[in-house]
Design an enzyme around this catalytic site. Structure first.
Site, PDB file in Angstrom:
ATOM      1  N   GLY A 155       0.830  -1.198   0.000  1.00 30.26           N
ATOM      2  CA  GLY A 155       0.000   0.000   0.000  1.00 30.26           C
ATOM      3  C   GLY A 155       0.863   1.247   0.000  1.00 30.26           C
ATOM      4  O   GLY A 155       2.008   1.215   0.468  1.00 30.26           O
TER       5      GLY A 155
ATOM      6  N   GLN B 109       2.978  10.043   1.375  1.00 29.28           N
ATOM      7  CA  GLN B 109       4.271   9.354   1.478  1.00 29.28           C
ATOM      8  C   GLN B 109       5.206   9.694   0.321  1.00 29.28           C
ATOM      9  O   GLN B 109       6.406   9.424   0.403  1.00 29.28           O
ATOM     10  CB  GLN B 109       4.067   7.830   1.525  1.00 29.28           C
ATOM     11  CG  GLN B 109       3.417   7.360   2.812  1.00 29.28           C
ATOM     12  CD  GLN B 109       3.160   5.878   2.778  1.00 29.28           C
ATOM     13  OE1 GLN B 109       2.186   5.429   2.192  1.00 29.28           O
ATOM     14  NE2 GLN B 109       4.055   5.116   3.375  1.00 29.28           N
TER      15      GLN B 109
ATOM     16  N   CYS C  92       5.206  -0.277   7.159  1.00 28.43           N
ATOM     17  CA  CYS C  92       4.928   0.949   6.407  1.00 28.43           C
ATOM     18  C   CYS C  92       6.167   1.304   5.598  1.00 28.43           C
ATOM     19  O   CYS C  92       7.273   1.240   6.125  1.00 28.43           O
ATOM     20  CB  CYS C  92       4.607   2.073   7.393  1.00 28.43           C
ATOM     21  SG  CYS C  92       4.204   3.637   6.602  1.00 28.43           S
ATOM     22  N   LEU C  93       5.972   1.683   4.341  1.00 31.31           N
ATOM     23  CA  LEU C  93       7.120   2.049   3.505  1.00 31.31           C
ATOM     24  C   LEU C  93       7.829   3.295   4.036  1.00 31.31           C
ATOM     25  O   LEU C  93       8.978   3.542   3.697  1.00 31.31           O
ATOM     26  CB  LEU C  93       6.677   2.268   2.049  1.00 31.31           C
ATOM     27  CG  LEU C  93       6.228   0.992   1.321  1.00 31.31           C
ATOM     28  CD1 LEU C  93       5.718   1.326  -0.076  1.00 31.31           C
ATOM     29  CD2 LEU C  93       7.368  -0.019   1.230  1.00 31.31           C
TER      30      LEU C  93
ATOM     31  N   HIS D  91      -5.046   1.527   6.994  1.00 25.41           N
ATOM     32  CA  HIS D  91      -3.696   2.062   7.256  1.00 25.41           C
ATOM     33  C   HIS D  91      -3.399   3.223   6.291  1.00 25.41           C
ATOM     34  O   HIS D  91      -2.939   4.283   6.707  1.00 25.41           O
ATOM     35  CB  HIS D  91      -2.676   0.921   7.081  1.00 25.41           C
ATOM     36  CG  HIS D  91      -1.235   1.337   7.125  1.00 25.41           C
ATOM     37  ND1 HIS D  91      -0.358   0.885   8.089  1.00 25.41           N
ATOM     38  CD2 HIS D  91      -0.503   2.153   6.324  1.00 25.41           C
ATOM     39  CE1 HIS D  91       0.842   1.418   7.875  1.00 25.41           C
ATOM     40  NE2 HIS D  91       0.782   2.190   6.807  1.00 25.41           N
ATOM     41  N   GLU D  92      -3.710   3.013   4.991  1.00 29.25           N
ATOM     42  CA  GLU D  92      -3.423   4.063   4.003  1.00 29.25           C
ATOM     43  C   GLU D  92      -4.343   5.267   4.215  1.00 29.25           C
ATOM     44  O   GLU D  92      -3.924   6.415   4.025  1.00 29.25           O
ATOM     45  CB  GLU D  92      -3.570   3.527   2.580  1.00 29.25           C
ATOM     46  CG  GLU D  92      -2.648   2.359   2.225  1.00 29.25           C
ATOM     47  CD  GLU D  92      -1.195   2.575   2.592  1.00 29.25           C
ATOM     48  OE1 GLU D  92      -0.708   3.719   2.573  1.00 29.25           O
ATOM     49  OE2 GLU D  92      -0.529   1.576   2.932  1.00 29.25           O
TER      50      GLU D  92
ATOM     51  N   HIS E 188      -2.992   7.598   6.712  1.00 33.44           N
ATOM     52  CA  HIS E 188      -1.957   8.498   6.185  1.00 33.44           C
ATOM     53  C   HIS E 188      -2.575   9.802   5.680  1.00 33.44           C
ATOM     54  O   HIS E 188      -1.963  10.863   5.792  1.00 33.44           O
ATOM     55  CB  HIS E 188      -1.221   7.841   5.008  1.00 33.44           C
ATOM     56  CG  HIS E 188      -0.089   6.934   5.409  1.00 33.44           C
ATOM     57  ND1 HIS E 188       1.032   7.390   6.057  1.00 33.44           N
ATOM     58  CD2 HIS E 188       0.094   5.606   5.226  1.00 33.44           C
ATOM     59  CE1 HIS E 188       1.870   6.364   6.256  1.00 33.44           C
ATOM     60  NE2 HIS E 188       1.318   5.266   5.771  1.00 33.44           N
TER      61      HIS E 188
HETATM   62 ZN   LIG Z   1       2.133   3.408   5.764  1.00 35.70          ZN
END
Ligand SMILES: [Zn+2]
Length: 172
Positions: A46, A51, A94-95, A136-137, A140
């Site tokens: 994701g 991000q 998470c990236l 989760h996304e 963000h």
């Molecule tokens: Zn994330």
């Protein structure tokens, strides 16, 4: 097509509340496509617009396993219109926080309203890993990271390690 640099936490750009997309135009479609490409290359399941430094309410995800056909999900202005009382505990990463993981509990099933790539309003249901990933996304887009659900002690340990990693990267 372009790979976009992913912003690492802690960073003020990850704490912004994103703004709705007014029109799904070519710039939105281009950004969404680049986000998918960046997510697959990372690799991750994701990715949200903040991000990669954009403040529009856009996210992508794909929870299919390696070797399965890709099922990219592209959501513009996603909203949760229903969520289950039942919860689901899953390990999240998470990236923007590479190599850090924590178990987070969220509704196990959600129904989401969003705009598709033509700007049409759609709804989708998600459960299990996909539901966790979309939530989760969506966090963000509100400036919330998964570490914000942890105790201050655990959060600070992770963020301190991230600061060190960022200093090492800058020095390299
Ligand atoms: Zn994330």
């Amino acid at each position: 097509m372009a790979l976009l640099p992913i912003i690492y936490a802690p960073d003020p750009r990850l704490k912004i509340k994103c703004r709705p997309v007014e029109t799904v135009d070519q710039s939105v479609r281009d950004l969404t496509r680049d986000m998918l490409e960046t997510m697959y290359a990372a690799p991750g399941i994701g990715l949200s617009a903040p991000q990669i430094g954009d403040t529009r309410r856009i996210l992508v995800c794909d929870v299919t396993r390696e070797g399965e056909d890709r099922q990219p999900i592209q959501l513009v202005n996603p909203e949760i219109v229903w969520s289950s009382d039942e919860l689901y505990l899953a390990e999240e990463g998470c990236l923007s926080l590479p190599d850090h993981f924590a178990e987070i509990e969220r509704p196990s099933e959600v129904r989401i309203r969003y705009l598709d790539q033509q700007g049409e309003s759609q709804e989708m249901s998600a459960d299990g890993l996909l539901a966790a990933c979309v939530q989760h996304e969506m966090d963000h887009l509100e400036g919330i990271l998964f570490v914000d659900y942890l105790s201050p002690l655990k959060r600070n340990i992770i963020l301190r390690k991230m600061k060190k990693l960022k200093r090492q990267k800058e020095a390299a």
